[in-house]
Design a protein around this motif. Sequence first.
Motif, PDB file in Angstrom:
ATOM      1  N   LEU A 155     141.669  37.709  86.557  1.00 47.61           N
ATOM      2  CA  LEU A 155     141.163  39.083  86.476  1.00 47.61           C
ATOM      3  C   LEU A 155     140.493  39.347  85.133  1.00 47.61           C
ATOM      4  CD1 LEU A 155     144.213  40.856  88.151  1.00 47.61           C
ATOM      5  CD2 LEU A 155     141.975  40.430  89.157  1.00 47.61           C
ATOM      6  N   LEU A 200     137.012  37.689  84.984  1.00 44.49           N
ATOM      7  CA  LEU A 200     136.042  38.418  85.805  1.00 44.49           C
ATOM      8  C   LEU A 200     135.537  39.659  85.070  1.00 44.49           C
ATOM      9  CD1 LEU A 200     137.653  38.298  89.366  1.00 44.49           C
ATOM     10  CD2 LEU A 200     135.557  37.180  88.614  1.00 44.49           C
ATOM     11  N   VAL A 201     136.483  40.431  84.553  1.00 42.48           N
ATOM     12  CA  VAL A 201     136.073  41.696  83.948  1.00 42.48           C
ATOM     13  C   VAL A 201     135.320  41.447  82.647  1.00 42.48           C
ATOM     14  CG1 VAL A 201     138.151  42.265  82.623  1.00 42.48           C
ATOM     15  CG2 VAL A 201     136.830  44.072  83.640  1.00 42.48           C
ATOM     16  N   ALA A 224     133.377  38.887  82.049  1.00 48.09           N
ATOM     17  CA  ALA A 224     132.038  38.442  82.427  1.00 48.09           C
ATOM     18  C   ALA A 224     131.154  39.645  82.751  1.00 48.09           C
ATOM     19  CB  ALA A 224     132.107  37.507  83.631  1.00 48.09           C
ATOM     20  N   ALA A 225     131.753  40.637  83.415  1.00 44.19           N
ATOM     21  CA  ALA A 225     130.981  41.822  83.776  1.00 44.19           C
ATOM     22  C   ALA A 225     130.670  42.666  82.549  1.00 44.19           C
ATOM     23  CB  ALA A 225     131.745  42.638  84.814  1.00 44.19           C
ATOM     24  N   MET A 226     131.648  42.761  81.638  1.00 43.50           N
ATOM     25  CA  MET A 226     131.508  43.679  80.508  1.00 43.50           C
ATOM     26  C   MET A 226     130.670  43.091  79.381  1.00 43.50           C
ATOM     27  SD  MET A 226     133.338  46.406  81.216  1.00 43.50           S
ATOM     28  CE  MET A 226     134.066  47.163  79.783  1.00 43.50           C
ATOM     29  N   ALA A 274     126.255  43.264  80.870  1.00 45.18           N
ATOM     30  CA  ALA A 274     125.647  44.421  81.509  1.00 45.18           C
ATOM     31  C   ALA A 274     126.059  45.715  80.820  1.00 45.18           C
ATOM     32  CB  ALA A 274     126.075  44.460  82.972  1.00 45.18           C
ATOM     33  N   SER A 275     125.153  46.679  80.851  1.00 47.84           N
ATOM     34  CA  SER A 275     125.560  48.028  80.493  1.00 47.84           C
ATOM     35  C   SER A 275     125.380  48.857  81.751  1.00 47.84           C
ATOM     36  CB  SER A 275     124.689  48.570  79.365  1.00 47.84           C
ATOM     37  OG  SER A 275     123.356  48.590  79.777  1.00 47.84           O
ATOM     38  N   PHE A 276     126.407  49.571  82.115  1.00 40.06           N
ATOM     39  CA  PHE A 276     126.337  50.317  83.367  1.00 40.06           C
ATOM     40  C   PHE A 276     127.162  51.582  83.226  1.00 40.06           C
ATOM     41  CE2 PHE A 276     129.500  46.997  83.449  1.00 40.06           C
ATOM     42  CZ  PHE A 276     130.659  47.684  83.761  1.00 40.06           C
ATOM     43  N   ILE A 298     135.936  51.873  81.811  1.00 41.72           N
ATOM     44  CA  ILE A 298     136.593  50.640  82.238  1.00 41.72           C
ATOM     45  C   ILE A 298     137.265  49.956  81.054  1.00 41.72           C
ATOM     46  CG2 ILE A 298     136.183  48.327  83.142  1.00 41.72           C
ATOM     47  CD1 ILE A 298     134.065  49.524  84.955  1.00 41.72           C
ATOM     48  N   ILE A 335     141.269  49.020  80.729  1.00 41.44           N
ATOM     49  CA  ILE A 335     141.842  47.689  80.482  1.00 41.44           C
ATOM     50  C   ILE A 335     142.847  47.751  79.330  1.00 41.44           C
ATOM     51  CG2 ILE A 335     141.295  45.324  79.823  1.00 41.44           C
ATOM     52  CD1 ILE A 335     138.455  45.904  80.937  1.00 41.44           C
ATOM     53  N   ILE A 376     146.252  41.257  81.263  1.00 40.57           N
ATOM     54  CA  ILE A 376     144.805  41.193  81.500  1.00 40.57           C
ATOM     55  C   ILE A 376     144.040  41.421  80.191  1.00 40.57           C
ATOM     56  CG2 ILE A 376     142.854  42.340  82.637  1.00 40.57           C
ATOM     57  CD1 ILE A 376     144.688  42.901  85.004  1.00 40.57           C
ATOM     58  N   SER A 431     124.018  29.542  90.434  1.00 39.65           N
ATOM     59  CA  SER A 431     125.018  30.280  89.648  1.00 39.65           C
ATOM     60  C   SER A 431     126.323  29.511  89.524  1.00 39.65           C
ATOM     61  CB  SER A 431     125.319  31.623  90.307  1.00 39.65           C
ATOM     62  OG  SER A 431     124.150  32.348  90.456  1.00 39.65           O
ATOM     63  N   PHE A 432     126.707  28.859  90.623  1.00 39.02           N
ATOM     64  CA  PHE A 432     128.006  28.196  90.623  1.00 39.02           C
ATOM     65  C   PHE A 432     127.978  26.943  89.755  1.00 39.02           C
ATOM     66  CE2 PHE A 432     127.515  30.745  94.361  1.00 39.02           C
ATOM     67  CZ  PHE A 432     128.698  31.439  94.420  1.00 39.02           C
TER      68      PHE A 432
END
Lengths: 313, 268
Positions: free
Chosen positions: B82, B85-86, B88-90, B93-95, B101, B105, B145, B174-175
């Motif tokens: 977990l 994953l988070v 990698a997203a954070m 990207a800025s969203f 979020i 965490i 986490i 990607s993989f």
Amino acid sequence: MSDAPAILPERGIADRLTALFWRHPRLLLAVLLTPPLLWLGVVYLGSLFALLLQSFYSIDEFSGVVKEEFTLKTYAELFRAQNMDIILRTLLMSAAVTIGCAIIAFPIAYFAARFARGKWKAVFYLGVMLPLWSSYLVKVYAWKLILAKEGIITWAADGVGLSMVLNAILAIPGIGGNSLSTSPLGTFIVFVYVWLPYMILPMQAALERVPTSMLEASADLGASKAQTFRTVILPLAMPGVIAGSIFTFSLTMGDYIIPQIVGTSARFIGLAVYQLQGTAGNIPLAAAFAVVPIVIMLIYLTIAKRKGAFDAL
Amino acid sequence: MHSDRASWGLKIAAVGGLLFLHLPILLIFLYAFTTEDKSYQFPPPGLTTQWFGVAWEREDIWPPLYLSLWVATIATVLAMILGTLVSAAMARASFFGREQISLLIILPIALPGVITGMSLRSAFSIMDIPFSTWTIILGHATFCIVIVYNNAVARFRRLSGGILEASADLGANSFQTFRYVLLPNLSTALLAGGMLAFALSFDEVIVTTFTAGQQSTLPIWMLQELVRPRQRPVTNVVAIVVFVATVVPILIAFYLTRGGSETAGAGK
């Protein structure tokens, strides 16, 4: 002459997904974020919500069964004299521990930030990090050994002829007790010890950002060392102190192990929560008690944010 | 010009503070060898190694030890998945909602353990979930986490985005990029995060007391011995075991992230 396209042919599902993610970056983001957010949202936020919900329930005084109806009765119970005592005692201890930590932490943080170089820098870094991370329970236990009536402090005080002083301190009402391990002073010492690294790190981070040129400018303008310290270094270190105090304050407020092992049997918020949900079976009141530190920390954080403490985290 | 030497007073206070942080733990090691088993007498009247044997023979220590190892392992694996994953997203990207979020965490570790514990306890009570090993793991994974996240996100930031584009230009999907480019670059940070998460979970007691029910992890066993001592020297031996079981992963984590811009453990 080949009319093959300049892009590679697709080699299966992995390539197709890659293309999909490339065209829709948001999709990849969603895939990455969903599992952790689902976990934190359901498990953690869900639980916090359950806590709030429980605190608005009440317990039937005769049957001891939780009545699942909205009421403010449980919160009203917090204002009983004995419960207010617990809250005030906890706040007082948290404040004292925070101040104690700040005083002991400052020289360590200051030295590590300004003077430690090379090998010493590493020694100070690991020297703060190891106690921060090493077992909480073992640390508390070590202090049980140290503060015991037959322990090393009594022995050392006897050895250098200071047992009179120790006994005098233990005789002070409100602080002392039968021995250090059963006195509020003992609880205070263990709290300071356990949370000290949490104060050192943000303090050091803040002090490391004080530019040397500013200290030189201060000296050039004729300030003595003490003046530079008071008017330049200390104000610039303040955000770090506040950031550290967030940890020491919050951690002391929520702890229930230390007062249970070292100290009098006087209760703190954490201990009250633990006993109410366990032996007493009064989950609503336990939940209401647990909301108190949340509210206090929210107020504290709002003030700290205004003072710019979060830049030092 | 101001002098760049620390005064003696400062040196003594700083070194004294460090000693204050370390000496108490050393005492545990001394007490494990004492012949005195009724009190915490100092200095020990005599030294013996018999307590290690006694602790080894004690049947009631092994199940909590196994439980602690099991819980810490599962919680660490969950937190690593977990947390990665988070992060990698954070990392890139800025969203919308990014700040929220990141707060979410950090919250489980920022709020006192008693709140996390009591919240989970309230939820289990409302939903009639019986206590089990999984309720312990649920709590542990939640606050682990952030540990993995902190380590991974720092490494992601340091990683140049160029290598990912280069990988794609060379025809990797990607993989494949994840397997051959991202993972090797992330691995030490992830391992360090995992080590710290393991140490944190193995040693956790506050949240656990709310989520364990009748089960005992090793820290809970130790807590019971602290409140009502039975055989003090055996507790000393267990304390050493717990200490070593947390310090070794921590040292490995520091070693793995040494010299980087990220620092393991900065976010506890």
